[in-house]
Structure formats: structure tokens, C-alpha cells
Design an enzyme around this catalytic site. Structure first.
Site, PDB file in Angstrom:
ATOM      1  N   CYS A  72      31.577 -13.351  10.010  1.00 34.24           N
ATOM      2  CA  CYS A  72      30.385 -13.374   9.157  1.00 34.24           C
ATOM      3  C   CYS A  72      29.098 -13.306   9.994  1.00 34.24           C
ATOM      4  CB  CYS A  72      30.386 -14.642   8.309  1.00 34.24           C
ATOM      5  SG  CYS A  72      29.024 -14.696   7.141  1.00 34.24           S
ATOM      6  N   CYS A  76      25.622 -20.207   9.953  1.00 37.10           N
ATOM      7  CA  CYS A  76      25.772 -21.573   9.418  1.00 37.10           C
ATOM      8  C   CYS A  76      26.494 -22.462  10.446  1.00 37.10           C
ATOM      9  CB  CYS A  76      26.544 -21.539   8.108  1.00 37.10           C
ATOM     10  SG  CYS A  76      25.927 -20.254   6.991  1.00 37.10           S
ATOM     11  N   CYS A 147      36.110 -17.990 -10.265  1.00 37.38           N
ATOM     12  CA  CYS A 147      34.915 -18.351  -9.497  1.00 37.38           C
ATOM     13  C   CYS A 147      34.905 -17.481  -8.245  1.00 37.38           C
ATOM     14  CB  CYS A 147      34.981 -19.834  -9.114  1.00 37.38           C
ATOM     15  SG  CYS A 147      33.588 -20.353  -8.080  1.00 37.38           S
ATOM     16  N   CYS A 207      28.005 -23.064  -9.705  1.00 38.86           N
ATOM     17  CA  CYS A 207      28.668 -24.097  -8.907  1.00 38.86           C
ATOM     18  C   CYS A 207      27.829 -24.227  -7.646  1.00 38.86           C
ATOM     19  CB  CYS A 207      30.093 -23.657  -8.578  1.00 38.86           C
ATOM     20  SG  CYS A 207      30.940 -24.701  -7.385  1.00 38.86           S
TER      21      CYS A 207
HETATM   22 FE1  SF4 Z   1      29.227 -16.905   6.473  1.00 34.99          FE
HETATM   23 FE2  SF4 Z   1      27.767 -19.133   6.338  1.00 34.99          FE
HETATM   24 FE3  SF4 Z   1      29.411 -18.471   4.296  1.00 34.99          FE
HETATM   25 FE4  SF4 Z   1      30.377 -19.282   6.693  1.00 34.99          FE
HETATM   26  S1  SF4 Z   1      29.194 -20.486   5.225  1.00 34.99           S
HETATM   27  S2  SF4 Z   1      31.107 -17.597   5.489  1.00 34.99           S
HETATM   28  S3  SF4 Z   1      28.910 -18.375   8.131  1.00 34.99           S
HETATM   29  S4  SF4 Z   1      27.606 -17.362   5.002  1.00 34.99           S
END
Ligand code: SF4
Ligand code: SAM
Ligand code: DTB
Length: 364
Positions: A72, A76, A147, A207
Site C-alpha cells: 500500500c 499508516c 462491507c 462503519c
Molecule cells: Fe494502506 Fe493505511 Fe489501509 Fe494499511 S491502513 S492498508 S497502509 S491505507
């Protein structure tokens, strides 16, 4: 003639639930004062509010599937799936529709009523939309609630998912606005709220919740709940995750949260969003039976079932069935589901059940 327990139970279930205080004007200081109440007082208030709308012995079961794992672009700080961190997770492509539907069928057979499909994306690509639509249609065709959690959505994505019959969209605010940029830098809190507002506008149920135990303070936990509770409509589902500290992520060594503070957060969510399902979400493998029992007493009434979340572990069916037997809990069926969307419009300030009138909810 006195009614026996079964008759009383049936009468209680058949009686329309009365709307308790549903407010959208919470201040941080009053919410913090609730959070800091003596623990027994806080739990008593939360449990009393919980009982006004829900059967305290029924737990809604959702099941997760990672339909696109890892790689991704977002950063985060808690996530195993971010390409920015060295978690060692192997990335994979979007799953085939048939496989997703087969997994959902198994989840339904084991008692899950909602199937939540998650993708490690900042946002979906337009080329993926047909596949996502087919997943929603297929899972809905099994008679489950659907969902998805796919990151940010364009209006076109939202419209396609809505037409496919998507019931819920999961998009967490994760923490307070102030703490957000300490955990995530590749998007803003406002981006998050914008997607939530447009999903809501399209009529998809929301949610949204967050993670506790990322090094935030009580003020951030309270701030997150104030954001959610002051939305024009409360999210129908509020997942409260305890951080799963993933090796290789920036939060791998963060100090663990005291379980009592976690229970306080659940209780506050229940008090501030009295008609929402509050989900005791990630982190249950690290929790004792006693902590989970306190979370249910504080008003949590939903869990993720099964032995895997998206990439991390979860207690699994045998452990949950032992826990449910010990506590006298049972899984909620779709017939029991409290449909908060069939309610009359929510007011903007504290209202009593009498003022609000009776709620039109499905009862078993
Ligand atoms: Fe990507 Fe953040 Fe979702 Fe993890 S939480 S999959 S890093 S967007
Ligand atoms: N990419 C999408 C997004 O970010 O909205 C969907 C998937 S993302 C993994 C969904 C949520 O899972 C996050 O918002 C976060 O609240 C939760 N989550 C992710 N990793 C976690 C962890 N290690 N511990 C607890 N919760 C976590
Ligand atoms: C949510 O609030 N928690 C779920 C779901 N929404 C998508 C995800 C938890 C993820 C836990 C870490 C993992 O499995 O990678």
C-alpha cells in the site's frame, strides 16, 4: 397471573426500543469527564444505555477478508500492509471473485452475518471497480450484509458500489485530528471525513472507528469519539481496535495500553453513540477473557469472528465459542439486527425517549 421468564423475555423483545439520548453536540470536556468517571459509575451508565436499545447478551459477528494484501502507498504507522514499512508481508493482487464468494459462504455457515472485504489501497483503480461490484453482488446474493474498506473513494466509485448493493463502508478516523499526523502523513484527517460524508450522502451505512494504544493520550481517544459522535449521523458501526504492534512498523515498540483504559474507551463510545453497534475489533488475541467480558459489559456488541483479521491473528471460532458459553452470550442473527437506519430523524441535542417517540426497529 405472573408471566414466566420466557414470556417476559418475549414481551421485552417485542416492545419497540425507545430512543435514548442521541446527541451530536458533544464537547471534549464533558466527554473527558465521562471517560474519567469512577470506573464502576462509567460501566453502570454505559450498560444501562446499552440495555435501552440492545439485547446485552447478543453479539453481532462480522468476518473479514483481505481481498488485496500489502504494497500500500499510504504510510499508516500501525499497518503491516504499508509499502513504507519493513513488515515482511508478501503483497498480492486483487483476489478472484469466486474465491471471495466461497470464503463468504464459509463465514456465513459459521455464523457471521456481515462480510467485510478489505483492500490495501489509498483508493481503488477504476479498472478494479467491475470486480469489486461483482464481489458485492455475489456476497449479497448469499444473504449476508456486505462491507468494504478500500481507502478513499471518488463519487463514481461510491455510486457503483451503492448500485451494487453495498450495505456498509468502513473508513476509520483512527484517532483524534491532532494525533493523526503523528501516525499518518500521506493523507489528512479532512480527506478521511470527506470520504465518510460522501459515502453517507449516497445512502451507504457508515462503519468508522479507530485504534487505541498508538501512544495517544486520553484526550485523543476522547477527541476521536467526539468527532464520530458529532457527525450529522452516527456511524452505524464503530470499530474500536486495540493496536496490534506489528514488527517492522514505526509503532512496533509503542507502550501497551492499560486494558482498563481500553474498556473506558468502549464505554464512552457506547454512551456517546447509544444506537450504534460498537465493535470490539483488532487485538482480542492479546486480551484476557476478563477484559473482553468487561468490554461487552461496557457496551461492545460486535466482534470479528474467525482466526484471521486482514493479515493479523484473531482468537478463532473455538476460543470465541468457549468465551460465549462462559458468558452466556450468543451470536446475533440478521433477524435480531437493530436497524438504526429505520429510525426517525436524529435530533441535534439530548432528547428523552418520550420526546423522541418510539423507534421503528425490527425485533425478533
Ligand atoms: Fe494502506 Fe493505511 Fe489501509 Fe494499511 S491502513 S492498508 S497502509 S491505507
Ligand atoms: N486501506 C483501507 C483504509 O486504510 O481505510 C482499508 C484497510 S485498513 C487495514 C482498515 C483499518 O484497520 C485501519 O483504518 C485501522 O483502523 C485498522 N488497522 C490496521 N492495522 C492495524 C493494527 N496493526 N492494529 C489495529 N488496527 C489496525
Ligand atoms: C477495523 O476497524 N478493523 C479491521 C477492519 N476495520 C478492516 C481491520 C483490523 C486490521 C488488523 C490488522 C491486520 O489484520 O493486518
Amino acid at each position: 397471573m405472573t408471566a414466566n421468564v420466557t414470556e417476559l423475555d418475549a414481551a421485552k423483545r417485542a416492545a419497540p426500543r425507545i430512543r435514548s439520548d442521541v446527541r451530536h453536540d458533544w464537547t471534549r470536556s464533558e466527554a473527558l469527564a465521562l471517560y474519567n468517571l469512577p470506573f464502576m459509575e462509567l460501566l453502570f451508565r454505559a450498560q444501562s444505555i446499552h440495555r435501552a436499545s440492545f439485547d446485552p447478551n447478543k453479539i453481532q459477528m462480522s468476518r473479514l477478508l483481505s481481498i488485496k494484501t500489502g504494497g500500500c502507498a499510504e504510510d499508516c504507522g500501525y499497518c503491516s500492509q504499508s509499502a513504507h514499512h519493513a513488515s515482511g508481508l508478501k503483497a498480492s493482487k486483487l483476489m478472484e471473485v469466486e474465491r471471495v464468494i466461497n470464503e463468504a459462504r464459509k463465514a456465513k455457515a459459521s455464523g457471521a452475518t456481515r462480510y467485510c472485504m478489505g483492500a490495501a489501497w489509498r483508493s481503488p483503480k477504476s479498472r478494479d471497480m467491475d470486480t469489486l461490484v461483482a464481489m458485492v453482488e455475489g456476497v449479497k446474493g448469499l444473504g449476508m450484509e456486505t462491507c468494504m474498506t478500500l481507502g478513499m473513494l471518488s463519487d463514481d466509485d461510491i455510486s457503483k458500489l451503492s448500485h451494487a448493493g453495498l450495505d456498509y463502508y468502513n473508513h476509520n478516523v483512527d484517532t483524534s485530528e491532532e494525533y493523526y499526523s503523528k501516525v499518518i502523513t500521506t493523507r489528512t484527517y479532512a480527506d478521511r471525513l470527506d470520504t465518510l460524508a460522501r459515502v453517507r450522502q449516497a445512502g451507504i451505512k457508515v462503519c468508522s472507528g479507530g485504534i487505541i494504544g498508538m501512544g495517544e493520550g486520553a484526550d485523543d481517544r476522547v477527541g476521536m469519539l467526539v468527532t464520530l459522535a458529532n457527525l450529522e449521523e452516527h456511524p452505524e458501526s464503530v470499530p474500536i481496535n486495540m493496536l496490534i504492534a506489528i514488527p517492522g512498523t514505526p509503532l512496533e515498540n509503542v507502550e501497551k495500553i492499560d486494558p482498563i483504559d481500553f474498556v473506558r474507551t468502549i464505554a464512552l463510545a457506547r454512551i456517546m453513540m447509544p444506537l450504534s453497534y460498537v465493535r470490539l475489533s483488532a487485538g482480542r488475541t492479546e486480551m484476557s477473557d476478563e477484559t473482553q467480558a468487561l468490554c461487552f459489559f461496557a457496551g461492545a456488541n460486535s466482534i470479528f469472528a474467525g482466526d484471521t483479521l486482514l493479515t493479523a491473528g484473531n482468537p478463532g471460532e473455538d476460543a470465541d465459542s468457549r468465551l460465549f458459553t462462559k458468558l452466556g452470550l450468543s451470536p446475533e442473527t440478521l433477524d435480531d439486527t437493530f436497524d438504526a437506519t429505520s429510525k426517525a430523524p436524529q435530533s441535534c441535542s439530548g432528547i428523552s425517549g418520550d420526546e423522541a417517540g418510539q423507534r421503528n426497529v425490527r425485533t425478533s
